[in-house]
Write a protein that holds these residues in place. Structure first.
Motif, PDB file in Angstrom:
ATOM      1  N   MET A 107      22.270  12.885   4.022  1.00 14.37           N
ATOM      2  CA  MET A 107      20.965  12.428   4.470  1.00 14.37           C
ATOM      3  C   MET A 107      21.124  11.150   5.300  1.00 14.37           C
ATOM      4  O   MET A 107      21.973  10.309   5.004  1.00 14.37           O
ATOM      5  N   ILE A 108      20.313  10.998   6.328  1.00 16.09           N
ATOM      6  CA  ILE A 108      20.440   9.869   7.253  1.00 16.09           C
ATOM      7  C   ILE A 108      19.584   8.700   6.772  1.00 16.09           C
ATOM      8  O   ILE A 108      18.401   8.877   6.468  1.00 16.09           O
ATOM      9  N   PRO A 109      20.134   7.491   6.702  1.00 19.96           N
ATOM     10  CA  PRO A 109      19.345   6.328   6.274  1.00 19.96           C
ATOM     11  C   PRO A 109      18.193   6.062   7.255  1.00 19.96           C
ATOM     12  O   PRO A 109      18.299   6.358   8.445  1.00 19.96           O
ATOM     13  N   TYR A 110      17.120   5.506   6.724  1.00 22.20           N
ATOM     14  CA  TYR A 110      15.959   5.190   7.576  1.00 22.20           C
ATOM     15  C   TYR A 110      16.283   3.996   8.464  1.00 22.20           C
ATOM     16  O   TYR A 110      16.935   3.035   8.042  1.00 22.20           O
ATOM     17  N   PHE A 111      15.830   4.042   9.690  1.00 20.76           N
ATOM     18  CA  PHE A 111      16.007   2.951  10.643  1.00 20.76           C
ATOM     19  C   PHE A 111      14.775   2.914  11.540  1.00 20.76           C
ATOM     20  O   PHE A 111      14.076   3.918  11.696  1.00 20.76           O
ATOM     21  N   GLU A 112      14.501   1.769  12.134  1.00 19.43           N
ATOM     22  CA  GLU A 112      13.347   1.653  13.023  1.00 19.43           C
ATOM     23  C   GLU A 112      13.587   0.499  13.988  1.00 19.43           C
ATOM     24  O   GLU A 112      14.036  -0.578  13.588  1.00 19.43           O
ATOM     25  N   TRP A 113      13.291   0.725  15.245  1.00 22.18           N
ATOM     26  CA  TRP A 113      13.460  -0.300  16.277  1.00 22.18           C
ATOM     27  C   TRP A 113      12.356  -0.096  17.303  1.00 22.18           C
ATOM     28  O   TRP A 113      12.427   0.795  18.115  1.00 22.18           O
ATOM     29  N   LYS A 114      11.306  -0.902  17.231  1.00 17.04           N
ATOM     30  CA  LYS A 114      10.132  -0.692  18.079  1.00 17.04           C
ATOM     31  C   LYS A 114      10.037  -1.667  19.241  1.00 17.04           C
ATOM     32  O   LYS A 114       9.509  -1.313  20.305  1.00 17.04           O
ATOM     33  N   THR A 115      10.479  -2.904  19.061  1.00 16.04           N
ATOM     34  CA  THR A 115      10.362  -3.891  20.130  1.00 16.04           C
ATOM     35  C   THR A 115      11.665  -4.664  20.284  1.00 16.04           C
ATOM     36  O   THR A 115      12.483  -4.727  19.368  1.00 16.04           O
ATOM     37  N   LEU A 116      11.810  -5.240  21.450  1.00  7.26           N
ATOM     38  CA  LEU A 116      12.979  -6.063  21.753  1.00  7.26           C
ATOM     39  C   LEU A 116      12.469  -7.342  22.400  1.00  7.26           C
ATOM     40  O   LEU A 116      11.796  -7.296  23.441  1.00  7.26           O
ATOM     41  N   ASP A 117      12.739  -8.481  21.784  1.00 10.19           N
ATOM     42  CA  ASP A 117      12.211  -9.762  22.253  1.00 10.19           C
ATOM     43  C   ASP A 117      13.223 -10.516  23.099  1.00 10.19           C
ATOM     44  O   ASP A 117      14.380 -10.680  22.717  1.00 10.19           O
ATOM     45  N   PHE A 118      12.752 -10.961  24.265  1.00 10.85           N
ATOM     46  CA  PHE A 118      13.513 -11.852  25.128  1.00 10.85           C
ATOM     47  C   PHE A 118      12.674 -13.109  25.351  1.00 10.85           C
ATOM     48  O   PHE A 118      11.942 -13.223  26.335  1.00 10.85           O
ATOM     49  N   GLY A 119      12.735 -14.046  24.395  1.00  8.82           N
ATOM     50  CA  GLY A 119      11.885 -15.238  24.491  1.00  8.82           C
ATOM     51  C   GLY A 119      10.427 -14.831  24.421  1.00  8.82           C
ATOM     52  O   GLY A 119      10.010 -14.137  23.485  1.00  8.82           O
ATOM     53  N   PRO A 120       9.615 -15.206  25.433  1.00 10.91           N
ATOM     54  CA  PRO A 120       8.194 -14.840  25.414  1.00 10.91           C
ATOM     55  C   PRO A 120       7.934 -13.389  25.804  1.00 10.91           C
ATOM     56  O   PRO A 120       6.815 -12.893  25.679  1.00 10.91           O
ATOM     57  N   LEU A 121       8.979 -12.693  26.276  1.00 15.85           N
ATOM     58  CA  LEU A 121       8.817 -11.311  26.738  1.00 15.85           C
ATOM     59  C   LEU A 121       9.188 -10.333  25.637  1.00 15.85           C
ATOM     60  O   LEU A 121      10.256 -10.437  25.028  1.00 15.85           O
TER      61      LEU A 121
ATOM     62  N   LEU B 115       9.700  -6.290  24.920  1.00 13.78           N
ATOM     63  CA  LEU B 115       9.840  -4.955  25.492  1.00 13.78           C
ATOM     64  C   LEU B 115       9.589  -3.901  24.415  1.00 13.78           C
ATOM     65  O   LEU B 115      10.024  -4.061  23.277  1.00 13.78           O
ATOM     66  N   GLN B 116       8.896  -2.843  24.788  1.00 12.97           N
ATOM     67  CA  GLN B 116       8.711  -1.707  23.900  1.00 12.97           C
ATOM     68  C   GLN B 116       9.957  -0.822  23.992  1.00 12.97           C
ATOM     69  O   GLN B 116      10.323  -0.379  25.081  1.00 12.97           O
ATOM     70  N   VAL B 117      10.598  -0.593  22.872  1.00 11.79           N
ATOM     71  CA  VAL B 117      11.855   0.147  22.864  1.00 11.79           C
ATOM     72  C   VAL B 117      11.675   1.561  23.408  1.00 11.79           C
ATOM     73  O   VAL B 117      12.519   2.059  24.166  1.00 11.79           O
ATOM     74  N   TRP B 118      10.572   2.221  23.039  1.00 11.69           N
ATOM     75  CA  TRP B 118      10.351   3.584  23.532  1.00 11.69           C
ATOM     76  C   TRP B 118      10.281   3.586  25.059  1.00 11.69           C
ATOM     77  O   TRP B 118      10.959   4.373  25.729  1.00 11.69           O
ATOM     78  N   GLY B 119       9.483   2.696  25.618  1.00 13.46           N
ATOM     79  CA  GLY B 119       9.357   2.639  27.069  1.00 13.46           C
ATOM     80  C   GLY B 119      10.662   2.276  27.745  1.00 13.46           C
ATOM     81  O   GLY B 119      10.975   2.770  28.837  1.00 13.46           O
TER      82      GLY B 119
ATOM     83  N   ILE C 140      15.837   9.335  22.815  1.00  9.66           N
ATOM     84  CA  ILE C 140      16.402   8.333  21.910  1.00  9.66           C
ATOM     85  C   ILE C 140      15.338   7.290  21.569  1.00  9.66           C
ATOM     86  O   ILE C 140      15.266   6.803  20.443  1.00  9.66           O
ATOM     87  N   GLY C 141      14.476   6.975  22.537  1.00 12.27           N
ATOM     88  CA  GLY C 141      13.371   6.063  22.266  1.00 12.27           C
ATOM     89  C   GLY C 141      12.425   6.610  21.217  1.00 12.27           C
ATOM     90  O   GLY C 141      11.960   5.885  20.334  1.00 12.27           O
ATOM     91  N   CYS C 142      12.131   7.920  21.311  1.00 11.01           N
ATOM     92  CA  CYS C 142      11.278   8.560  20.296  1.00 11.01           C
ATOM     93  C   CYS C 142      11.933   8.480  18.922  1.00 11.01           C
ATOM     94  O   CYS C 142      11.262   8.295  17.903  1.00 11.01           O
ATOM     95  N   LEU C 143      13.249   8.634  18.903  1.00 11.52           N
ATOM     96  CA  LEU C 143      13.990   8.587  17.644  1.00 11.52           C
ATOM     97  C   LEU C 143      13.898   7.207  16.995  1.00 11.52           C
ATOM     98  O   LEU C 143      13.688   7.093  15.784  1.00 11.52           O
ATOM     99  N   PHE C 144      14.010   6.154  17.789  1.00  8.80           N
ATOM    100  CA  PHE C 144      13.990   4.805  17.243  1.00  8.80           C
ATOM    101  C   PHE C 144      12.618   4.418  16.674  1.00  8.80           C
ATOM    102  O   PHE C 144      12.544   3.673  15.704  1.00  8.80           O
ATOM    103  N   ILE C 145      11.538   4.929  17.280  1.00  7.07           N
ATOM    104  CA  ILE C 145      10.211   4.511  16.803  1.00  7.07           C
ATOM    105  C   ILE C 145       9.567   5.550  15.890  1.00  7.07           C
ATOM    106  O   ILE C 145       8.475   5.319  15.360  1.00  7.07           O
TER     107      ILE C 145
END
Length: 239
Positions: free
Chosen positions: A1-15, A17-21, A139-144
């Protein structure tokens, strides 16, 4: 079984990014890169292929939203019309995007008076390149985890917080890999005009029709069903 993981956003200071996009953008860039590389193989003008690609991307984004509004949750959007334009809250359909891209392709070909035999060559080049970008975008769909499957305790299940479930994006990526290998290793062999487009549409249509039976029905926001089938399955039948 695959462990649960989630990655929705990526922060660069004030910016933020949406991981899916981000992954979808990577997929588009990869497809455009491949398209420029193979245009000569299909005896096509690389600049013209870039032009039609831009048309298809813009139209695809518009139609991907329209499909969600009209077929996935029309009651909500017609009751809250301002939500239709709030794309940043999520809600884009891959099949809607494909439909919009096809519409733009034919409009472009008509306006540029492209010979019909070249339509099929163009479609082959676009199909070849789009396959690899599609896998990257998933892969973006997979992360979110925006395509959750039915409860399952098999080895491909993800251990979600509420229990093990299938992850549809993962299943689609795994199912597309054999097609990607077939297309890649047969790229130098002589093929009938229309081969790449036909193989992609039939393979993906059959695969998606089957996979959608494993989508979750017991969660909030589950895909709408019409006579027992999802909008994606009706689109898959057309493919």
């Amino acid at each position: 079984m695959i462990p649960y993981f989630e990655w929705k956003t990526l922060d660069f200071g004030p910016l933020t990014l949406q991981v899916w996009g981000m992954w979808v953008a990577f997929g588009m860039l990869l497809s455009l890169f491949i398209l420029q590389k193979i245009a000569k193989k299909f005896n096509l003008d690389s600049q013209k292929m870039l032009d039609v690609s831009v048309w298809m991307i813009v139209s695809g984004i518009i139609f991907s939203r329209l499909f969600v509004v009209l077929f996935y949750d029309p009651t909500f959007y017609f009751s809250h019309p301002l939500e239709i334009i709030k794309v940043w809250n999520g809600g884009l359909s891959s099949f809607g995007g494909l439909f919009g891209a096809v519409v733009a392709f034919f409009v472009f070909a008509k306006r540029k008076a492209i010979p019909k035999i070249n339509w099929i060559k163009m479609a082959d080049a676009l199909s070849f390149s789009a396959l690899f970008g599609w896998i990257l975008g998933r892969i973006g769909c997979l992360f979110i985890h925006d395509h959750i499957g039915r409860p399952c305790d098999c080895f491909l299940a993800v251990k979600f917080p509420d229990g093990p479930r299938l992850e549809m994006a993962l299943l689609e990526i795994l199912a597309l890999l054999p097609l990607a290998l077939l297309v890649f290793f047969s790229r130098k062999k002589q093929k009938p005009v229309g081969w790449f487009t036909s193989v992609l549409f039939v393979y993906y249509g059959l695969m998606r029709f089957i996979l959608d039976f494993f989508r979750a029905t017991d969660i909030a926001g589950a895909d709408a069903r019409y006579f027992g089938l999802t909008p994606g399955q009706y689109s898959a039948i057309l493919l």
